[in-house]
Structures are given as structure tokens and as C-alpha cells.
Design a protein around this motif. Sequence first.
Motif, short mmCIF file in Angstrom:
data_model
loop_
_atom_site.label_atom_id
_atom_site.label_comp_id
_atom_site.label_asym_id
_atom_site.label_seq_id
_atom_site.Cartn_x
_atom_site.Cartn_y
_atom_site.Cartn_z
N VAL A 188 -26.70 27.35 0.05
CA VAL A 188 -24.90 26.97 -0.09
C VAL A 188 -24.80 27.32 -1.79
O VAL A 188 -25.82 26.84 -2.48
CB VAL A 188 -24.32 25.70 0.08
CG1 VAL A 188 -23.16 24.67 -0.27
CG2 VAL A 188 -24.49 24.81 1.31
N VAL A 189 -23.82 27.95 -2.32
CA VAL A 189 -23.86 28.11 -3.67
C VAL A 189 -23.04 27.40 -4.43
O VAL A 189 -21.47 26.67 -4.15
CB VAL A 189 -23.26 29.66 -4.10
CG1 VAL A 189 -22.93 29.33 -5.15
CG2 VAL A 189 -23.93 30.98 -3.27
N THR A 190 -23.30 26.34 -4.71
CA THR A 190 -22.69 25.37 -5.47
C THR A 190 -22.48 25.02 -7.10
O THR A 190 -21.83 23.79 -7.62
CB THR A 190 -23.93 23.88 -5.33
OG1 THR A 190 -25.04 23.56 -5.95
CG2 THR A 190 -23.79 23.88 -3.97
N GLY A 191 -23.64 26.27 -7.98
CA GLY A 191 -23.08 25.64 -9.22
C GLY A 191 -24.38 24.60 -9.58
O GLY A 191 -24.99 24.53 -8.88
N ASN A 192 -24.66 24.96 -11.17
CA ASN A 192 -25.49 23.62 -12.21
C ASN A 192 -24.98 22.85 -12.37
O ASN A 192 -24.34 22.72 -13.31
CB ASN A 192 -26.46 24.76 -12.74
CG ASN A 192 -27.47 24.07 -13.72
OD1 ASN A 192 -28.21 23.65 -12.35
ND2 ASN A 192 -28.32 24.81 -14.72
N PRO A 193 -25.48 21.74 -11.38
CA PRO A 193 -25.24 20.27 -12.31
C PRO A 193 -25.13 20.19 -14.16
O PRO A 193 -26.25 20.22 -14.26
CB PRO A 193 -25.26 19.56 -11.41
CG PRO A 193 -26.42 19.94 -10.89
CD PRO A 193 -26.40 21.65 -10.70
N VAL A 194 -24.26 19.81 -15.01
CA VAL A 194 -24.34 18.85 -15.49
C VAL A 194 -23.87 17.72 -15.67
O VAL A 194 -22.71 16.78 -14.92
CB VAL A 194 -23.93 20.48 -17.19
CG1 VAL A 194 -24.62 21.31 -16.96
CG2 VAL A 194 -21.96 20.42 -16.26
N ARG A 195 -23.77 17.48 -17.33
CA ARG A 195 -23.12 15.68 -17.04
C ARG A 195 -21.87 15.80 -16.87
O ARG A 195 -21.46 17.04 -17.67
CB ARG A 195 -23.22 15.05 -17.97
CG ARG A 195 -24.74 14.70 -18.53
CD ARG A 195 -25.55 13.80 -19.66
NE ARG A 195 -25.28 15.43 -20.34
CZ ARG A 195 -25.72 15.12 -22.08
NH1 ARG A 195 -25.54 13.70 -22.07
NH2 ARG A 195 -26.08 15.67 -23.00
N PRO A 196 -21.15 15.28 -16.73
CA PRO A 196 -19.26 15.06 -16.48
C PRO A 196 -18.21 15.41 -18.27
O PRO A 196 -17.61 15.18 -18.42
CB PRO A 196 -18.89 13.73 -16.48
CG PRO A 196 -20.19 13.24 -15.14
CD PRO A 196 -21.73 13.89 -16.13
N VAL A 197 -19.53 14.33 -18.79
CA VAL A 197 -18.81 14.28 -20.27
C VAL A 197 -18.21 16.06 -20.59
O VAL A 197 -16.82 16.37 -21.87
CB VAL A 197 -19.56 13.64 -21.29
CG1 VAL A 197 -21.22 14.41 -21.74
CG2 VAL A 197 -18.88 13.54 -22.61
N PHE A 198 -19.01 16.93 -20.69
CA PHE A 198 -18.88 18.51 -20.82
C PHE A 198 -17.25 19.43 -20.20
O PHE A 198 -16.75 20.44 -21.43
CB PHE A 198 -20.23 19.61 -19.60
CG PHE A 198 -21.73 19.18 -20.96
CD1 PHE A 198 -21.67 19.86 -22.56
CD2 PHE A 198 -22.14 18.38 -20.49
CE1 PHE A 198 -22.15 19.86 -22.77
CE2 PHE A 198 -23.58 18.47 -21.02
CZ PHE A 198 -23.54 19.03 -22.47
N TYR A 199 -17.28 18.61 -19.14
CA TYR A 199 -15.55 19.07 -19.06
C TYR A 199 -14.31 18.04 -19.64
O TYR A 199 -13.33 18.50 -19.40
CB TYR A 199 -15.95 18.79 -17.39
CG TYR A 199 -16.66 19.38 -17.01
CD1 TYR A 199 -16.44 20.59 -16.04
CD2 TYR A 199 -17.82 18.80 -16.19
CE1 TYR A 199 -17.21 21.76 -15.09
CE2 TYR A 199 -18.47 19.17 -15.21
CZ TYR A 199 -18.13 21.04 -15.20
OH TYR A 199 -18.82 21.83 -13.79
N SER A 200 -14.33 17.24 -20.13
CA SER A 200 -14.33 16.85 -21.15
C SER A 200 -14.54 16.53 -22.71
O SER A 200 -13.72 15.37 -23.57
CB SER A 200 -13.63 15.18 -21.11
OG SER A 200 -14.71 15.27 -20.60
#
Length: 393
Positions: A188-200
Amino acid sequence: MKIVFTGGGTGGHIYPGLAVADELKILAAGSEQTDLVKAGLEQEGLFQTRSPEIFWIGNRSGMDRKIVESFTGSDGSHTISCFYGIPSGKLRRYFSLRNILDLFKIFFGFIAAFFILLRLRPAVLFSKGGFVSVPPCLAAKLLGIPVYTHECDFTPGLATRINSRVAHTVLVSYKDTARYFSAGKNVVVTGNPVRPVFYSADAAAGRKFLGLPEQKSADEKPVLLVIGGSLGAHQINTLVEENLDWLCSRFIVVHQTGAHAADCAYKAADYHRYSFIYAEMPHVIAAADIVLSRAGANALWECAVLGKPMVLVPLCGSGTRGDQVDNAAYFSLNDAALSLVGADADAEHLKQALDVFSACETRSAYGNAARSLVGNDKPAQVIAGLLLKAGNE
């Protein structure tokens, strides 16, 4: 519900897993229903799921315990209920007498992991990689516990290749990585998880941390952020320090050197030197115009999420399996970064690469290409959703 995480040896195998653990708590609490619908969980009855107990099996020596036990999630509480340290060995691709000793460590790590999992009886085990993850994955298979393993790099490492043989599902960051696994394997292609703060992340907050005006002026030089991981990168540090006059004449240079870097006597208003940046790093990346970095999977993804053009100096040579070279090549081939590999990682090629990004339009084009490679989904949330679903089946 109990879920066990495993992985460690480096921060790159721990921080992404902690990001997933944080999202598990959020999803189980039902605090982000819109994103739950995206994850396909709206029909699974998970909005009211009780927050799972999350445990971590990592290396009993090294940084693993300190990082995991000190981590606090979005709600301010400790996300991991308990950390278990086990012996950990490494399988080297070359002859070494240490391989014999490490075989014993792997065996005793398997025994320790077996009894930990036997006692906990988790609904699912999630591996974030590193050699410490192999014994728990093998023990989980023996105990009938579903194994989900994630590979962050473009090409899978040996630990992931071993874990994939016993995994229920292999999670990968890139679509093209799926070809490295057998045809019958559930990938399954999910991407690489990063901390939520990177999206804000907030560029103004990053500029404030750096001592820059919160609003960039029209005549201000671009901000060049240099990063080489928490321990630094000697090659990049040397390359930067030997060319600081040229760099500071064209950029505001923000240099994370790593905790063990040698002192530098260079002083200039446009040279900002830090041994390590953690909490503020998402905002600092957001404030940067260009990033000069190794090509580790996590740094690449964090910069790409924020749409940053990158000049990459991947770690290569006999001491590495070439994963960073593969990562850098993928971004370069998709016009999302420029790469300086091997002998090309010199002053002249660095100046040429940075000159390419002198135009704002070029920086924007490369940054947009990087952002398009990682997509709009939040991988940590996607993986957390899969684990919750598996745990409820």
C-alpha cells in the motif's frame, strides 16, 4: 486495543513512527472526522473507538528509549504507554567478526520480543524499520499477530526486505517502490509520515526564531537553510564553511551543523549557525527559500511537504547501501531537486546549483514539483487509519 510499534537505531526510524502514534490517538478520539472519511473509516465505527494503548519495542541501548519516552503528542500527554528495550544486532553486507556477535544479539532480541508480545497480545504490530525491528516482526508472525511494516526510502533496506516476508501489509512512501516486492505481496502506498506541525508550519514564526523581520522585504537575499540531520554531515559542513564568503554574499545562510561539529570562527550578519533545531524546524523550513541537505527520507519529505526547492548531497560510498542516492535521483528526475553526487559534491558544482535557484520563478517551479511528489494526504494519518482498521477486524 493494544498496538505495538517497533523500530529504532536512528531518529529516522523513530520520529515518523511517533507521528503515526500521535495520529492514532487523534483518530481514535474522533477529533478529525473529515480526515477519517478520507481514510475510509466512516463505515468502520471508529469515531467512538477507545484510544488504543500504544507500546514501543526498540533498542535497549542508544537513543531509542530517550526519544520515545520524552515524546508528547498533540494533546500534551505521553503517547507511548511503555517502552521495551531489547538486544539489537546488525547484519552487515561485508565480512566482519562483529556479525557473529550480532547474530547472538538478534537471537536474544527475538526471545525478548517473543515474550513481550506474548504478554501484551497486541491486535497489530507496526514496524518503522531498522534492524531492531526484525526480531519483533518475526516473533509477531510466530504468534499470529498481523505485521504492518513501512519503508520510507525509495528502495527498501535489508530490514524491510526481511520484515516484508512475514508482513500482512507492506507500506511504502513511493508508488515505484512496490516493484521491489514480490507480486503477491499486499503493498500500500501511504507516503512517508512526518509530524503534523509540518502541515501548519508558519514562515513568520521561523523568521522570528532566526531573528529576521517577520515580513520579507523586496531586496532581501534568499534564505538558504543547510541541514545534515541531528548529528550533522561533515561533508556538507566542510563544503559550506569553505565557501561562506561566497554564500553569504548571495544568501542569508542558516546552518544546522549537528551537535558534534567543530567550532567555526566565521562571523557575519548573514550567517546563522545552530548545532540543532527541533521544535522550531518546521517553521524554519517554511521560512527558507532553498534547502541544502542530505537526501534522507524524512528530511526530503518534510521539505517537500512545505514546497521547498532542494540541493541534495546524498550520503554515498562503501559505508551506505545507496538509499540516499536513490532518493535524490527520484527527486532530481522529477525536477524537484538538484543533486550533487560523489565527486560532483564540490564548491564549483554547489555554486552552479545554487545559481540555478537565483530566480524566484525557478525556485517556485522546483518547490511545486516537490510538493506534487508527496501529494496532499497526510501519511501519518493514512497509516494510523489502516492500523485502527486492522486492530478492529
